[in-house]
Structure formats: C-alpha cells, structure tokens
Scaffold this active site. Structure first.
Site, mmCIF file in Angstrom:
data_model
loop_
_atom_site.group_PDB
_atom_site.id
_atom_site.type_symbol
_atom_site.label_atom_id
_atom_site.label_comp_id
_atom_site.label_asym_id
_atom_site.label_seq_id
_atom_site.Cartn_x
_atom_site.Cartn_y
_atom_site.Cartn_z
ATOM 1 N N GLY A 23 36.704 12.469 45.827
ATOM 2 C CA GLY A 23 35.861 11.326 46.227
ATOM 3 C C GLY A 23 35.035 10.812 45.067
ATOM 4 N N GLY A 43 33.200 7.300 44.858
ATOM 5 C CA GLY A 43 32.198 6.980 45.870
ATOM 6 C C GLY A 43 30.794 6.865 45.301
ATOM 7 C CD GLN A 44 25.083 6.009 47.724
ATOM 8 O OE1 GLN A 44 25.397 6.463 48.826
ATOM 9 N NE2 GLN A 44 23.855 5.621 47.452
ATOM 10 N NE ARG A 77 45.411 4.917 51.681
ATOM 11 C CZ ARG A 77 44.670 5.202 52.740
ATOM 12 N NH1 ARG A 77 43.470 4.700 52.866
ATOM 13 N NH2 ARG A 77 45.142 5.978 53.695
ATOM 14 C CG ASP A 116 44.947 11.836 50.970
ATOM 15 O OD1 ASP A 116 44.020 12.447 51.541
ATOM 16 O OD2 ASP A 116 45.748 11.093 51.565
ATOM 17 C CE1 TYR A 139 28.945 12.076 57.074
ATOM 18 C CE2 TYR A 139 26.668 12.145 57.835
ATOM 19 C CZ TYR A 139 27.596 12.198 56.806
ATOM 20 O OH TYR A 139 27.157 12.369 55.508
ATOM 21 C CE LYS A 151 29.081 15.394 55.765
ATOM 22 N NZ LYS A 151 29.757 15.763 54.508
ATOM 23 C CB ILE A 200 22.025 9.443 48.182
ATOM 24 C CG1 ILE A 200 22.233 10.877 48.713
ATOM 25 C CG2 ILE A 200 21.926 9.415 46.659
ATOM 26 C CD1 ILE A 200 21.127 11.856 48.386
HETATM 27 P P1 NAD Z 1 31.265 7.587 49.730
HETATM 28 O O1 NAD Z 1 31.759 7.055 51.036
HETATM 29 O O2 NAD Z 1 30.553 6.655 48.844
HETATM 30 O O3 NAD Z 1 32.431 8.250 48.912
HETATM 31 C C1 NAD Z 1 33.385 9.075 49.513
HETATM 32 C C2 NAD Z 1 34.694 8.881 48.784
HETATM 33 O O4 NAD Z 1 35.691 9.656 49.454
HETATM 34 C C3 NAD Z 1 35.185 7.437 48.781
HETATM 35 O O5 NAD Z 1 35.370 7.034 47.451
HETATM 36 C C4 NAD Z 1 36.511 7.487 49.525
HETATM 37 O O6 NAD Z 1 37.485 6.638 48.937
HETATM 38 C C5 NAD Z 1 36.904 8.938 49.338
HETATM 39 N N1 NAD Z 1 37.864 9.398 50.361
HETATM 40 C C6 NAD Z 1 37.986 9.003 51.644
HETATM 41 N N2 NAD Z 1 39.033 9.629 52.227
HETATM 42 C C7 NAD Z 1 39.567 10.441 51.274
HETATM 43 C C8 NAD Z 1 40.643 11.334 51.255
HETATM 44 N N3 NAD Z 1 41.417 11.511 52.321
HETATM 45 N N4 NAD Z 1 40.893 12.022 50.111
HETATM 46 C C9 NAD Z 1 40.133 11.850 49.006
HETATM 47 N N5 NAD Z 1 39.119 10.974 48.969
HETATM 48 C C10 NAD Z 1 38.823 10.300 50.089
HETATM 49 O O7 NAD Z 1 30.373 8.862 50.074
HETATM 50 P P2 NAD Z 1 29.183 9.512 49.210
HETATM 51 O O8 NAD Z 1 27.954 8.834 49.647
HETATM 52 O O9 NAD Z 1 29.532 9.531 47.786
HETATM 53 O O10 NAD Z 1 29.158 10.961 49.848
HETATM 54 C C11 NAD Z 1 29.693 12.098 49.219
HETATM 55 C C12 NAD Z 1 29.376 13.288 50.098
HETATM 56 O O11 NAD Z 1 27.960 13.411 50.251
HETATM 57 C C13 NAD Z 1 29.936 13.218 51.516
HETATM 58 O O12 NAD Z 1 30.271 14.495 51.969
HETATM 59 C C14 NAD Z 1 28.760 12.712 52.317
HETATM 60 O O13 NAD Z 1 28.855 13.079 53.682
HETATM 61 C C15 NAD Z 1 27.638 13.409 51.634
HETATM 62 N N6 NAD Z 1 26.343 12.778 51.835
HETATM 63 C C16 NAD Z 1 26.095 11.546 51.317
HETATM 64 C C17 NAD Z 1 24.869 10.947 51.536
HETATM 65 C C18 NAD Z 1 24.529 9.590 50.994
HETATM 66 O O14 NAD Z 1 23.481 9.049 51.352
HETATM 67 N N7 NAD Z 1 25.345 9.017 50.117
HETATM 68 C C19 NAD Z 1 23.900 11.633 52.276
HETATM 69 C C20 NAD Z 1 24.211 12.870 52.835
HETATM 70 C C21 NAD Z 1 25.433 13.444 52.570
HETATM 71 C C1 AKB Z 2 24.861 8.461 56.186
HETATM 72 O O1 AKB Z 2 23.937 7.713 56.528
HETATM 73 O O2 AKB Z 2 25.911 8.630 56.823
HETATM 74 C C2 AKB Z 2 24.648 9.280 54.933
HETATM 75 C C3 AKB Z 2 23.995 10.573 55.270
HETATM 76 C C4 AKB Z 2 22.532 10.654 55.337
HETATM 77 O O3 AKB Z 2 24.668 11.535 55.504
HETATM 78 N N1 AKB Z 2 23.917 8.497 54.008
#
Ligand code: NAD
Ligand code: AKB
Length: 317
Positions: free
Chosen positions: A9, A12-13, A37, A54, A143, A147, A173
């Site tokens: 991933g 992603g963010q 993808r 993936d 979700y 988790k 975040i």
């Molecule tokens: P994001 O949605 O920005 O990035 C996730 C990435 O996973 C995306 O780039 C997506 O293309 C990729 N993805 C989706 N399906 C996939 C697959 N089958 N195989 C491989 N990649 C795949 O999410 P994020 O914000 O970067 O979050 C990363 C982790 O942190 C996650 O577990 C999320 O639950 C956790 N998290 C994030 C936040 C937040 O605020 N950003 C808060 C709490 C927890």
């Molecule tokens: C969401 O809102 O889904 C995420 C998280 C706090 O897990 N940013």
C-alpha cells in the site's frame, strides 16, 4: 544487519511518505514499494525498487519477499472506514484475507510485520474519553470489525508462530503529500485544501464531534520507533493506542481562520461518517506506548496547522 523492507500500500496516504523516510534511513535499494493497481508516482518510482504486490494474491506477496530477501514488512494495504461501509466485501477481502496472506508469507520467511490498527477498532460501548489500552472493543463498522480481527490475528501469529508482529492504533492522520483514501477523519485534511483554494469548506461531520488526530511526521516516527524497540520491552504488541491531539471541526476551523481570516465553514452531515465517528474515541490514553517504547509526539494542533498551511499554500500556489 541492514533490513530489507517491503511496504504494501505504498502509494497511499501513509505509505507514500513512510516509504521515502524508510529509504532515507535504511538506503533506497533496501526499501521496496509494493503497489496494487496504481502506478507509483515519480518520487517513489525513481528513488528505489517497486513491485506489483496485491496482498490478496499470496503467490505475488511471496515472490516479492523471496526476490528481495525481505525481512521486515510494513503492511499498509487496506480499505478505510467510509469505503469499507460502502464495500464491505472488498474490505473483508483486503483487510482480513490480505493480512492473513501477509502473515503467512512472514511466517514462512521469518519477516517482522508492522500492521496499523485504528481508533476504528473501538465502538460505542468503549469508554470514549481517556480510552484505555485494554478495554471493550465491539466496533459496529465493517472497518472496525476487520481492525479488531487484525489485531487478534497479529497477536496469534506472535504467540503461535513467533512472527514479530507490532502495531499502532492510529487516530486520523493529517498530511499534505497524498490525499486520504476514504476514511471518516478525511475532513481534517480536506479542510486545508478547500480553505486555501476556495476559502470555504462544507464539513461532513457535525460540530462537537471530537476525534483523536495526529500529524504525519509523528505517525511515521511512531511506526519506525515501535519497529526498532527492544522486543522484550513490549507487553502489548498489537496494537498500541497512540494520539497527538483531539479536536472537533469547530476547533480546527478556528485554528485555520487564524491564517485565512475570510475562511468560513458550514455543515452537511454525512450520516454514515457521523455514525462511525460517534462510535470512536474522543481521546485515547496512550500512556502504555509512552511507557513501553517511548512514544512522544511532537506536533500539537497549532504547530500542525501552521505547517499544513505553509506547505499547502506553496504546493497549491
Ligand atoms: P490509503 O487508503 O491511503 O492507502 C492504502 C493503499 O492500499 C492504497 O494505495 C490502495 O491502493 C492499496 N490497496 C488497496 N487494496 C490493495 C490490495 N489488495 N493489495 C495491495 N494494496 C492495496 O490508506 P492509509 O491511510 O495510507 O492507511 C494505511 C494503513 O493505516 C491502513 O491499515 C489504515 O487502516 C491505517 N490507518 C490509517 C489512518 C489514516 O488516517 N490514514 C488512520 C488509522 C489507521
Ligand atoms: C478512517 O477514518 O477510516 C481512518 C482511520 C482513523 O482509521 N482515517
């Protein structure tokens, strides 16, 4: 020994920034950006190796880990809360089946694994103020279900197979590199883009909705610090409460207004997001993370807002 790291991933963010920081610390060639993808952006692509990865395809994950002799996986691939409510089947497939595949590959090849959990692992029957490290976890969102199951699965792989699993319960975040991927806390990022571009924002969460939040540099520091912590010091592994600030939309808007006085915000509450947010902690107790491995966030709300406005004003012209 130098670690060889895979980040799933990675576009992603969190991944887009964490991968670059890891490359800075461990060497560009030692950090593989795993992508689904979406092609990686220029920065990720040009600074080090990347692979299609993936996580729902075990063979693919296995071949990447074998090819690059990976010993640490930051498993960030996931479906976030709002998207997971719209597509629960996909959320199960990625967040549960995908995690299971990664843990199996880690077991086979002796990799350590970082897996983020979330404030989403709590629910309406959790104490929502000063939420303890160990407490009721009965989330009502898809979700959240994935988790909690993920936290338990990671604990199981440590106890049963000695896979070195570690994780953080991240709050929302806030960052300025890559837009968030469809969560409930996305408003706290979107507000900055809209305030700078249009001087106004329509918020999908109501006034008075308090949630834990954190600026990206702290989120990255926390992940790396936890993975570097001495194993024997960790009583909890999956997953630690971590937070840096707690606010509601009104407080954030007032802080933004200090830099953009003409900024206004109104509300169009999204019932799905609001329902999820109401079931999440207002502010977590992260004292166990502080005690066990020295968690100490640097960014407060005013410092984060100042930095976000400065960085995004330049970026958005
Ligand atoms: P994001 O949605 O920005 O990035 C996730 C990435 O996973 C995306 O780039 C997506 O293309 C990729 N993805 C989706 N399906 C996939 C697959 N089958 N195989 C491989 N990649 C795949 O999410 P994020 O914000 O970067 O979050 C990363 C982790 O942190 C996650 O577990 C999320 O639950 C956790 N998290 C994030 C936040 C937040 O605020 N950003 C808060 C709490 C927890
Ligand atoms: C969401 O809102 O889904 C995420 C998280 C706090 O897990 N940013």
């Amino acid at each position: 020994m130098m670690s060889k790291i895979l980040v799933t991933g990675s576009v992603g963010q969190i991944g887009s920034e964490l991968t670059m920081v890891l490359r800075g610390i461990y060497g560009n060639d030692n950090v593989v950006a795993g992508v689904n993808r979406t092609q990686p952006g220029e920065k990720l692509r040009d600074s080090g190796p990347w692979e299609a990865c993936d996580c729902t395809n075990t063979d693919l994950v296995d071949s990447v880990v074998k090819k690059h002799k990976i010993d640490v996986i930051y498993h960030l691939a996931a479906i976030l809360s709002a998207v997971a409510e719209a597509k629960p089947d996909l959320a199960w497939k990625v967040n549960i089946d995908g995690l299971y595949n990664v843990l199996e590959v880690a077991r086979e090849h002796g990799c350590a694994v970082f897996v983020p959990s979330s404030i989403g692992a709590f629910g309406p029957t959790t104490p929502l103020d000063d939420t303890p490290q160990d407490t009721i976890q009965r989330p009502t969102s898809m979700y959240g279900v994935t988790k909690v199951a993920g936290e338990l699965l990671c604990d199981y792989y440590f106890k049963r197979f000695q896979v070195d699993t570690r994780g953080l319960r991240y709050p929302g975040i806030i960052s300025n590199e890559t837009l968030p991927g469809g969560g409930t806390t996305d408003y706290a990022v979107e507000i900055f883009y809209e305030a700078i571009k249009h001087k106004k924002y329509t918020c999908p969460l109501g006034a008075g909705t308090f949630l834990d939040m954190m600026y990206m540099p702290d989120a990255i520091d926390g992940a790396i610090k936890l993975m570097e912590a001495e194993s024997g010091k960790l009583k909890h592994r999956n997953a630690f409460n971590v937070t840096a600030m707690s606010f509601d939309p009104e407080i954030l808007a007032a802080e933004v207004k200090k830099y953009i006085p003409e900024f206004t915000m109104d509300y169009n509450v999204d019932p799905v997001k609001q329902g999820i947010a109401d079931s999440w902690p207002n502010n977590m107790d992260d004292s166990e993370a502080r005690k066990q491995w020295g968690w100490e966030p640097k960014y407060t709300l005013p410092v984060m807002v100042k930095d976000m406005i400065e960085v995004l004003s330049k970026k958005l012209g």
